[in-house]
Design an enzyme around this catalytic site. Sequence first.
Site, PDB file in Angstrom:
ATOM      1  N   ASP A 198       2.131  -1.756  -4.461  1.00 11.09           N
ATOM      2  CA  ASP A 198       0.736  -1.310  -4.370  1.00 11.09           C
ATOM      3  C   ASP A 198      -0.022  -1.959  -5.515  1.00 11.09           C
ATOM      4  OD1 ASP A 198      -1.733   0.371  -4.170  1.00 11.09           O
ATOM      5  OD2 ASP A 198      -0.508   1.544  -2.784  1.00 11.09           O
ATOM      6  N   ASP A 202      -1.198  -7.014  -5.212  1.00  3.30           N
ATOM      7  CA  ASP A 202      -2.436  -7.028  -4.435  1.00  3.30           C
ATOM      8  C   ASP A 202      -2.111  -7.821  -3.171  1.00  3.30           C
ATOM      9  OD1 ASP A 202      -4.829  -7.664  -3.221  1.00  3.30           O
ATOM     10  OD2 ASP A 202      -5.916  -7.881  -5.104  1.00  3.30           O
ATOM     11  N   GLY A 211      -0.142   5.258  -0.937  1.00  2.84           N
ATOM     12  CA  GLY A 211      -1.140   6.007  -0.181  1.00  2.84           C
ATOM     13  C   GLY A 211      -0.547   7.206   0.543  1.00  2.84           C
ATOM     14  N   GLN A 212      -1.381   7.814   1.390  1.00  6.27           N
ATOM     15  CA  GLN A 212      -0.970   9.041   2.089  1.00  6.27           C
ATOM     16  C   GLN A 212       0.304   8.816   2.904  1.00  6.27           C
ATOM     17  OE1 GLN A 212      -3.435  10.304   5.340  1.00  6.27           O
ATOM     18  NE2 GLN A 212      -2.579  12.369   5.386  1.00  6.27           N
ATOM     19  N   GLY A 247       0.823  -1.223   0.000  1.00  2.00           N
ATOM     20  CA  GLY A 247       0.000   0.000   0.000  1.00  2.00           C
ATOM     21  C   GLY A 247       0.848   1.260   0.000  1.00  2.00           C
ATOM     22  N   TYR A 284     -13.876  -0.934   9.419  1.00  2.00           N
ATOM     23  CA  TYR A 284     -12.445  -0.601   9.461  1.00  2.00           C
ATOM     24  C   TYR A 284     -11.900  -0.803  10.882  1.00  2.00           C
ATOM     25  CZ  TYR A 284      -8.394   2.620   9.431  1.00  2.00           C
ATOM     26  OH  TYR A 284      -7.153   3.201   9.561  1.00  2.00           O
ATOM     27  N   LYS A 328      -9.097  -3.414  12.339  1.00  2.00           N
ATOM     28  CA  LYS A 328      -7.864  -3.000  13.038  1.00  2.00           C
ATOM     29  C   LYS A 328      -7.782  -3.658  14.421  1.00  2.00           C
ATOM     30  CE  LYS A 328      -6.034  -0.266   9.916  1.00  2.00           C
ATOM     31  NZ  LYS A 328      -4.802  -0.662   9.217  1.00  2.00           N
TER      32      LYS A 328
HETATM   33  P1  NAD Z   1      -4.379   5.328   1.916  1.00  2.00           P
HETATM   34  O1  NAD Z   1      -5.810   4.982   1.710  1.00  2.00           O
HETATM   35  O2  NAD Z   1      -3.906   6.676   1.544  1.00  2.00           O
HETATM   36  O3  NAD Z   1      -3.477   4.252   1.172  1.00  2.00           O
HETATM   37  C1  NAD Z   1      -3.750   2.880   1.218  1.00  2.00           C
HETATM   38  C2  NAD Z   1      -3.065   2.241   0.048  1.00  2.00           C
HETATM   39  O4  NAD Z   1      -3.394   0.846   0.087  1.00  2.00           O
HETATM   40  C3  NAD Z   1      -3.539   2.774  -1.316  1.00  2.00           C
HETATM   41  O5  NAD Z   1      -2.438   3.214  -2.066  1.00  2.00           O
HETATM   42  C4  NAD Z   1      -4.234   1.588  -1.952  1.00  2.00           C
HETATM   43  O6  NAD Z   1      -4.037   1.513  -3.353  1.00  2.00           O
HETATM   44  C5  NAD Z   1      -3.556   0.427  -1.237  1.00  2.00           C
HETATM   45  N1  NAD Z   1      -4.374  -0.791  -1.260  1.00  2.00           N
HETATM   46  C6  NAD Z   1      -5.686  -0.946  -1.046  1.00  2.00           C
HETATM   47  N2  NAD Z   1      -6.037  -2.235  -1.184  1.00  2.00           N
HETATM   48  C7  NAD Z   1      -4.898  -2.899  -1.485  1.00  2.00           C
HETATM   49  C8  NAD Z   1      -4.594  -4.266  -1.740  1.00  2.00           C
HETATM   50  N3  NAD Z   1      -5.549  -5.208  -1.735  1.00  2.00           N
HETATM   51  N4  NAD Z   1      -3.324  -4.606  -1.997  1.00  2.00           N
HETATM   52  C9  NAD Z   1      -2.340  -3.661  -2.029  1.00  2.00           C
HETATM   53  N5  NAD Z   1      -2.559  -2.361  -1.807  1.00  2.00           N
HETATM   54  C10 NAD Z   1      -3.831  -1.996  -1.535  1.00  2.00           C
HETATM   55  O7  NAD Z   1      -4.035   5.023   3.451  1.00  2.00           O
HETATM   56  P2  NAD Z   1      -2.926   5.717   4.348  1.00  2.00           P
HETATM   57  O8  NAD Z   1      -3.529   6.926   4.919  1.00  2.00           O
HETATM   58  O9  NAD Z   1      -1.642   5.782   3.643  1.00  2.00           O
HETATM   59  O10 NAD Z   1      -2.846   4.649   5.538  1.00  2.00           O
HETATM   60  C11 NAD Z   1      -1.833   3.666   5.588  1.00  2.00           C
HETATM   61  C12 NAD Z   1      -2.153   2.742   6.743  1.00  2.00           C
HETATM   62  O11 NAD Z   1      -2.183   3.493   7.948  1.00  2.00           O
HETATM   63  C13 NAD Z   1      -3.504   2.051   6.613  1.00  2.00           C
HETATM   64  O12 NAD Z   1      -3.407   0.745   7.073  1.00  2.00           O
HETATM   65  C14 NAD Z   1      -4.383   2.861   7.522  1.00  2.00           C
HETATM   66  O13 NAD Z   1      -5.423   2.101   8.050  1.00  2.00           O
HETATM   67  C15 NAD Z   1      -3.424   3.304   8.594  1.00  2.00           C
HETATM   68  N6  NAD Z   1      -3.852   4.539   9.233  1.00  2.00           N
HETATM   69  C16 NAD Z   1      -3.871   5.716   8.549  1.00  2.00           C
HETATM   70  C17 NAD Z   1      -4.314   6.863   9.175  1.00  2.00           C
HETATM   71  C18 NAD Z   1      -4.355   8.179   8.452  1.00  2.00           C
HETATM   72  O14 NAD Z   1      -4.828   9.172   9.029  1.00  2.00           O
HETATM   73  N7  NAD Z   1      -3.883   8.262   7.225  1.00  2.00           N
HETATM   74  C19 NAD Z   1      -4.719   6.812  10.506  1.00  2.00           C
HETATM   75  C20 NAD Z   1      -4.727   5.583  11.165  1.00  2.00           C
HETATM   76  C21 NAD Z   1      -4.253   4.458  10.531  1.00  2.00           C
HETATM   77  N1  SER Z   2      -7.448   8.615   9.624  1.00  2.76           N
HETATM   78  C1  SER Z   2      -8.072   7.341   9.601  1.00  2.76           C
HETATM   79  C2  SER Z   2      -9.473   7.428   9.102  1.00  2.76           C
HETATM   80  O1  SER Z   2     -10.037   8.484   9.224  1.00  2.76           O
HETATM   81  C3  SER Z   2      -8.083   6.759  10.995  1.00  2.76           C
HETATM   82  O2  SER Z   2      -7.640   5.491  10.946  1.00  2.76           O
HETATM   83  O3  SER Z   2      -9.981   6.455   8.624  1.00  2.76           O
END
Ligand code: NAD
Ligand code: SER
Length: 309
Positions: free
Chosen positions: A35, A50, A12-13, A9, A140, A144
């Site tokens: 990704d 995937d 992503g962000q 992944g 979600y 987690k």
């Molecule tokens: P995001 O949604 O920006 O990125 C997730 C990435 O996962 C995407 O690029 C997507 O293409 C990829 N993805 C989805 N399904 C997939 C699959 N089957 N196989 C491979 N890749 C796949 O999320 P993020 O903000 O970068 O978050 C990263 C992690 O941190 C996640 O697990 C999220 O739950 C966790 N998290 C994020 C936040 C936040 O505020 N950003 C907060 C708490 C936890």
């Molecule tokens: N920032 C994330 C969300 O809003 C928390 O895991 O889903």
Amino acid sequence: MSNTILITGSNGQLGTVLRTSLQQKYGKEKVVASDLRPPSNYDGIFETLDATNQEDLVKIIRQYEIKEIYHLAAILSARGEQDPLASWNVNMTSFLDVLEASRLNGVEKVFFPSSIAVFGESAALENTPNNSFLDPLTAYGISKAAGETWANYYFHKYGLDVRSLRYPGVIGYQSIPGGGTTDYAVEIYHSAVKKEAFTCFLKEDTTLPMIFMEDAIRATIELMEAPKEKIKIRTSYNLAGTSFSPAEVAASIREVYPDFVVHYVPDHRQDIAAKWPNSIDDSAARNDWGWQAEYDLKKMTATMIEKLS
Ligand code: NAD
Ligand code: SER
């Protein structure tokens, strides 16, 4: 090639920032980003993967002799509620794939990003303790909370060194968030620097725990580098940065852009946010491995505006 790191992944962000930070720390040749699709601009090793496909995952682990996995792939809270079972499937299947493939193929350490979404109605809203009872109310959050329990299980049963943080909402200028409930807190800065009014999908007084990207990435790397004996919690560590409401972040932006206007039009994401903590007790992370956040709202706003401008 050995001692290589795999990120799932990674587009992503968080992944777009983490992959570069890990390259800077360990070298470009040590980081394999992956990704569902190739990224538009990334200078490094990339594999299309995937993460729910265990066969492909195992091939990559063996090909690059992967020793650490940062498993970021997931469907986040708000997007997950559009199809709860699909979100459970992606989040849980991929994590169990990572755990099982890791123990069978010589991976030594795994990072699992958990979330404040694990907390539900039983948890205190203020200074939510690490060991609160978890009764999450989103698919979600359920994935987690279950993931944390599996992390703990693989550590105790197989000795797999799984480490985890419960991130608050992550705010950064480098990337765009995807499908989360805390995404407004990034989008609001983009509107402000474009001198546009912002329509907020949460109520103005909805306080949530947040963290600046630099702090979130530093916490991740510090946790992963901490000596094993310091990691006393094998489900997941609470992590705190700062807490604020939409009205408070808007006020901090108005110190730079006094005419900035926000309209409040709460939608389904308000119901999710209402069940999450206002603030987090991260004393276990501070005591066990020395965590300390550096960004408060003022510093975050100054940096966001400077970088996005
Ligand atoms: P995001 O949604 O920006 O990125 C997730 C990435 O996962 C995407 O690029 C997507 O293409 C990829 N993805 C989805 N399904 C997939 C699959 N089957 N196989 C491979 N890749 C796949 O999320 P993020 O903000 O970068 O978050 C990263 C992690 O941190 C996640 O697990 C999220 O739950 C966790 N998290 C994020 C936040 C936040 O505020 N950003 C907060 C708490 C936890
Ligand atoms: N920032 C994330 C969300 O809003 C928390 O895991 O889903």
